[in-house]
Structure formats: C-alpha cells, structure tokens
Design an enzyme around this catalytic site. Structure first.
Site, PDB file in Angstrom:
ATOM      1  N   HIS A  32      42.742 -46.082  63.781  1.00 43.89           N
ATOM      2  CA  HIS A  32      43.905 -45.910  62.907  1.00 43.89           C
ATOM      3  C   HIS A  32      44.142 -44.419  62.626  1.00 43.89           C
ATOM      4  O   HIS A  32      45.279 -43.947  62.667  1.00 43.89           O
ATOM      5  CB  HIS A  32      43.681 -46.639  61.577  1.00 43.89           C
ATOM      6  CG  HIS A  32      43.629 -48.131  61.711  1.00 43.89           C
ATOM      7  ND1 HIS A  32      44.506 -48.968  61.063  1.00 43.89           N
ATOM      8  CD2 HIS A  32      42.807 -48.939  62.428  1.00 43.89           C
ATOM      9  CE1 HIS A  32      44.224 -50.236  61.371  1.00 43.89           C
ATOM     10  NE2 HIS A  32      43.192 -50.232  62.193  1.00 43.89           N
ATOM     11  N   ASP A 130      48.778 -47.250  55.644  1.00 38.49           N
ATOM     12  CA  ASP A 130      48.226 -48.268  56.543  1.00 38.49           C
ATOM     13  C   ASP A 130      48.216 -49.625  55.831  1.00 38.49           C
ATOM     14  O   ASP A 130      48.717 -49.768  54.716  1.00 38.49           O
ATOM     15  CB  ASP A 130      46.806 -47.827  56.933  1.00 38.49           C
ATOM     16  CG  ASP A 130      46.425 -48.237  58.347  1.00 38.49           C
ATOM     17  OD1 ASP A 130      46.872 -49.302  58.803  1.00 38.49           O
ATOM     18  OD2 ASP A 130      45.656 -47.499  58.993  1.00 38.49           O
ATOM     19  N   ALA A 369      32.466 -39.701  75.029  1.00 40.57           N
ATOM     20  CA  ALA A 369      32.971 -39.253  76.330  1.00 40.57           C
ATOM     21  C   ALA A 369      34.468 -38.955  76.202  1.00 40.57           C
ATOM     22  O   ALA A 369      35.167 -39.638  75.444  1.00 40.57           O
ATOM     23  CB  ALA A 369      32.740 -40.329  77.392  1.00 40.57           C
ATOM     24  N   GLN A 371      37.619 -39.666  76.963  1.00 41.98           N
ATOM     25  CA  GLN A 371      38.242 -40.815  77.627  1.00 41.98           C
ATOM     26  C   GLN A 371      39.533 -40.480  78.363  1.00 41.98           C
ATOM     27  O   GLN A 371      39.736 -40.915  79.501  1.00 41.98           O
ATOM     28  CB  GLN A 371      38.503 -41.920  76.590  1.00 41.98           C
ATOM     29  CG  GLN A 371      39.146 -43.171  77.182  1.00 41.98           C
ATOM     30  CD  GLN A 371      38.924 -44.381  76.315  1.00 41.98           C
ATOM     31  OE1 GLN A 371      37.797 -44.820  76.129  1.00 41.98           O
ATOM     32  NE2 GLN A 371      39.997 -44.934  75.768  1.00 41.98           N
ATOM     33  N   HIS A 386      38.280 -53.205  75.883  1.00 42.66           N
ATOM     34  CA  HIS A 386      38.332 -54.159  74.771  1.00 42.66           C
ATOM     35  C   HIS A 386      39.771 -54.426  74.323  1.00 42.66           C
ATOM     36  O   HIS A 386      40.002 -55.226  73.418  1.00 42.66           O
ATOM     37  CB  HIS A 386      37.533 -53.598  73.600  1.00 42.66           C
ATOM     38  CG  HIS A 386      38.087 -52.301  73.067  1.00 42.66           C
ATOM     39  ND1 HIS A 386      38.236 -51.184  73.847  1.00 42.66           N
ATOM     40  CD2 HIS A 386      38.550 -51.958  71.838  1.00 42.66           C
ATOM     41  CE1 HIS A 386      38.752 -50.210  73.127  1.00 42.66           C
ATOM     42  NE2 HIS A 386      38.966 -50.648  71.908  1.00 42.66           N
ATOM     43  N   SER A 391      43.734 -47.424  73.318  1.00 40.27           N
ATOM     44  CA  SER A 391      43.058 -47.308  74.618  1.00 40.27           C
ATOM     45  C   SER A 391      43.965 -47.781  75.753  1.00 40.27           C
ATOM     46  O   SER A 391      43.991 -47.192  76.837  1.00 40.27           O
ATOM     47  CB  SER A 391      41.761 -48.128  74.611  1.00 40.27           C
ATOM     48  OG  SER A 391      40.814 -47.543  73.750  1.00 40.27           O
ATOM     49  N   GLY A 409      40.330 -59.885  66.754  1.00 40.52           N
ATOM     50  CA  GLY A 409      41.606 -59.578  66.118  1.00 40.52           C
ATOM     51  C   GLY A 409      42.739 -59.258  67.066  1.00 40.52           C
ATOM     52  O   GLY A 409      43.018 -59.991  68.011  1.00 40.52           O
ATOM     53  N   GLN A 411      43.036 -57.224  69.366  1.00 42.68           N
ATOM     54  CA  GLN A 411      42.678 -57.016  70.775  1.00 42.68           C
ATOM     55  C   GLN A 411      42.944 -58.275  71.612  1.00 42.68           C
ATOM     56  O   GLN A 411      43.368 -58.192  72.768  1.00 42.68           O
ATOM     57  CB  GLN A 411      41.201 -56.629  70.885  1.00 42.68           C
ATOM     58  CG  GLN A 411      40.849 -55.349  70.147  1.00 42.68           C
ATOM     59  CD  GLN A 411      39.351 -55.189  69.950  1.00 42.68           C
ATOM     60  OE1 GLN A 411      38.555 -55.944  70.509  1.00 42.68           O
ATOM     61  NE2 GLN A 411      38.955 -54.214  69.141  1.00 42.68           N
TER      62      GLN A 411
END
Length: 495
Positions: A32, A130, A369, A371, A386, A391, A409, A411
C-alpha cells in the site's frame, strides 16, 4: 502603466490552479505504501506539496525520492504506541506473521490523536487515505479537509466486494441480510455483476475471507467495517486501474457505489526509481545481473511472493519441488519476515538437497531483490507470482506472462481476472482445501514458459506492454486526477 501590468499579472495568477497541500495516509503495508508514494511523486511533479504520513521505520525503508521532487514531499513520522502482542519495531505487515496483523491495526488506530493534531496545525487541502482508518473521515470533515479514498486494489476486486451495506438498498434486495457473507455465495460472481466473469473465490479461500475480512478481529472491528466507513466518508474513490484493462469493472463500481470513480492509472514504477530495503543495492544488482546475463533470452522464471505474503512452509516446499521438476532455469527470491513466525529459519523452508540439485540452473536468493530490474532483464521469460496488483503491474510493463499462485484476499480475484485476460495460468488447487501437487506446479510452469499450448499466455502478456508500459497513457490518468484535486476541494471559506 505599472498598476495596469500588476492588475494583469494578478488576473493571470487567479487563472492558474492553486498549489495544493495534500496529505497521504496509507495503511502500514508496503504493498500500500509504495503505490501511495508513486501517486505522491506524480502529484508533486505538478508543483503541489505532499505530506506523506507513516511511521518512522517505514519512512526510513522507503526508496529515495528523486532530487527534483525532494522539496515538494515532506515525510511526517508518527510513532506507533506500544501494543500487547505486537513485537518491538514491528511497523508494517512484512514485520509480523499474518495472525499478528490485527494488533498492528490497534497500533494504527492509536495514530488517530497525533494525526488529528498534525491535520489541525498543517491544514492540508486534501487527505488521501487507505481502507483502514475508519475514524478519519469525520475528523477531516470537522477540519474542513477534502477527502479521497485511494484503493490500491483492482477495480474488479472493488466490484466483487460491492458497496458498503449501509449505502446499498440494492444489496439487501438481492441477498437476504447477512447471506452475502456466506462462504458459498463468494464462490460465484455477485448477482450485481451484469457481465460474464470468472472473478470469484474457491471455497477454501471464501471461508478464509469470511473469517479474515467480514468477521471482527483482535482489533475489535472487522476489515469490512473499516472499508465501509472509509468509503462512506469519501468525496470520491481513486482506483489503481485504467479503462483499457478494467473498463467494464470501473463503469460497474461507478454505478454500485454512487460516487465518482477516478482511475489514476496503474502507477508503474520506473527502473530508475527502483529502491529497496537493502543498503547494498548496487552490489546486489551487480551480482544478480552477472548471473542473468549468462542465461538464454526468455528462459528464466522469476519466482517471488512479495513483501507482504508468503506460502506456508509446506506449500513452499511443494512449490520448490515443482520448480525443480519443471527443469527450467529460475531465480527464486526467499524473504523472511523480520519477526519470524514460530522462530522459523529461512533454511528450514527449503527442501533437503534442493540447492545442491538445482545449483547448475537456478539461484536461491535470500533477502531483498530489485524486482523491477530483474523483470526487465531479457533472460526472464515469466513470473511465478502471488498476484499482488503492484507486482502484476511490474511484470506487464515488460510483457512477462504469469504463473499464478495467489495466497489470500484480493490476490485470488486478481488471479481470476488475469486468467480471463489469458495473460497467465494458475497452479490448479483443490477447491475444498487448497491442496496442490508438485507435478501440477511443474506442468503449469512449462505450459506458460515453453509449451506450444501456452503461446497464448506469452502473446497476451506482450500485448499488455502497450498499456502497462505506456508511460504517457498512465501519466494522463494521474493528470486528470490532479485536475480533480485542483478544481473540487471542499468549500469551507477561509480556514
């Protein structure tokens, strides 16, 4: 003459948009915090001042702000109060196991008083918040501060959840009171969705959602209550989405919520802005790129599960063995939470002998890492993920197809949406208990990465680059959002 020129300049100044002060208040999760920061940077580029509010440790772990924006973004550090069952120095979801997160929410609720004091003394024009601070909208109204709810979740996720019950006569008409939250109801698309879709939960995950989202937790209230109150208290909803990807869903939530819905674009991070929680980022990337450069183009599967979630130790072992069985080159990121669950060590999660057996074709990387840089490397051909929305955004910037293993959730719903879009395939799981086999992992990996039948996933993922990787398109969405902030603030007279 001077008086006339002064009058003209004053008139021109009146026509220019007022420079705003905007407070940003994300939930204590990096999934978030980072999108809130990306949105802040875009707003700051328009010359508006941002007060980015979080806890000291979270702010210290953020990527560095570009020098040209440093004077426009002020970080406001509000310390968390001590809460029983919450480990010391735990300030984000990545710092605690999943069952401790409700105690983090108690600490977050403790920010109500210091945040109120800050808002009272700094009088921002807007606060962008949020899902978690259910107590915030009334405070902002009292202080005459305009309010925007920013959803880092996909539009399809909001559409599936539907509007808060208090605002919706329609929901009670469709589902008898309370039955919408029965697990079986969540395994099919809601009746208010007028178009065909696969977006729904498998039964094992629907049961988890009812427990984790709709029912009261240790913080004393449910996440559904938090979400409902923050949505009911906003003037509009900003969504990390764009019409090109989720047009049907964005139109639907506009009708369901009876609020202006503003897509802010997908906020893809640039490689140049890539930061992390590692002091040795440059040397880290040097080591990684040296290995990636030796691999064939499009051959490597990148495996990572984000900073917020991780598979259970049993699931991780089965996933690793499936990765081994696939025969594919891989770069596997294994991250520990700072407060480890059950005192578990990273090495305990790795199947015995796995590293030795796969050393010639894979890397097991322990820790942070970079990404975005990895996904952008030519040798990477797919992303085992995931399905966190940020992502996914990073992967599609570079046209990487997905091998999906959503964990909880939103995902799950993202995974179903992405299956519909044919941009990836999900590892098959038992609907009742979520079990799966290493064989199905290996088969799904090979399908997406190299099999002829999986070409559709590779092609569709490349098509996503035209939307996710189009910086000008995404910037236009943020520009429209900023125009709304400039033109539609709460009218309260002189504050």
């Amino acid at each position: 003459m001077n008086t006339e020129n002064t009058a003209k300049m004053d008139a021109m100044a009146d026509d220019l948009p007022k420079k705003l002060h905007i407070a940003m208040f994300p939930w204590l999760a990096f999934g978030h915090i980072i999108p809130f920061l990306e949105l802040s940077k875009h707003i700051a580029r328009k010359g508006h001042h941002i007060s980015f509010i979080s806890t000291p440790r979270n702010i210290e772990r953020l990527p560095k702000i570009p020098l040209d924006l440093a004077s426009f973004i002020t970080f406001v550090k509000l310390p968390l109060s001590r809460v029983e069952n919450l480990p010391e120095n735990a300030e984000a979801t990545m710092d605690v196991p999943h069952h401790i997160i409700p105690y983090l929410k108690i600490a977050y609720d403790g920010l109500q008083e210091p945040l109120s004091r800050f808002l009272e003394t700094s009088t921002p024009d807007w606060i962008v918040y949020d899902f978690a601070p259910h107590w915030l909208p009334p405070i902002a109204v009292k202080l005459c501060i305009s309010r925007a709810f920013f959803s880092v979740f996909s539009a399809s996720c909001l559409g599936f959840l539907g509007p808060p019950a208090e605002s919706s006569v329609m929901e009670d008409a469709i589902y008898p009171k309370g039955t919408r939250m029965e697990p079986e109801r969540l395994t099919v698309p809601p009746k208010w969705v007028p178009f065909p879709t696969k977006v729904a939960f498998p039964l094992f995950m629907a049961k988890q959602l009812v427990l984790g989202f709709y029912e009261e937790n240790a913080s004393g209230i449910s996440d559904w209550f938090r979400y409902s109150k923050t949505v009911l208290g906003t003037e509009f909803i900003a969504v990390k989405a764009c019409m090109e990807v989720e047009g049907e869903w964005l139109k639907l939530i506009g009708k369901l919520y009876n609020l202006p819905i503003i897509p802010v674009g997908l906020l893809p991070p640039s490689v140049e802005d890539q930061g992390g929680h590692d002091d040795n980022k440059d040397s880290t990337w040097g080591t990684i790129v040296e290995w990636l450069d030796k691999q064939d183009k499009g051959s490597v599967v990148y495996v990572a599960f984000g900073s917020e979630t991780k598979p259970s130790p049993e699931d991780f072992k089965e996933l690793a063995l499936g990765l081994e069985q696939s025969g594919l080159p891989f770069f596997l990121v294994l991250r520990k939470q700072n407060s480890q669950e059950n005192g578990e060590d990273l090495d305990d999660q790795i199947p015995e002998g796995f590293e030795e057996r796969t050393r010639d074709r894979g890397v097991l990387w322990k820790g942070w890492a970079p990404q975005v840089k990895i996904l952008g490397h030519d040798s990477v051909g797919g992303y085992f993920t995931h399905c966190g929305w940020s992502s996914v955004t990073e992967a599609f910037q570079f046209g990487r197809p997905l091998i999906m293993f959503p964990i909880f959730g939103d995902q799950i719903l993202n995974g179903k949406l992405l299956e519909e879009m044919q941009t990836g395939a999900e590892v098959p799981r038992n609907e009742q208990d979520g079990s799966f086999s290493r064989e199905s992992v290996a088969k799904t990996l090979r399908l997406v990465m190299k099999d002829v039948e999986g070409q559709i996933y590779r092609d569709k993922a490349k098509e996503m680059m035209t939307t996710f990787g189009d910086k000008q398109l995404q910037d236009r969405y943020v520009d429209k959002f900023v125009e709304l902030l400039e033109n539609h603030g709460q009218a309260c007279g002189d504050r």
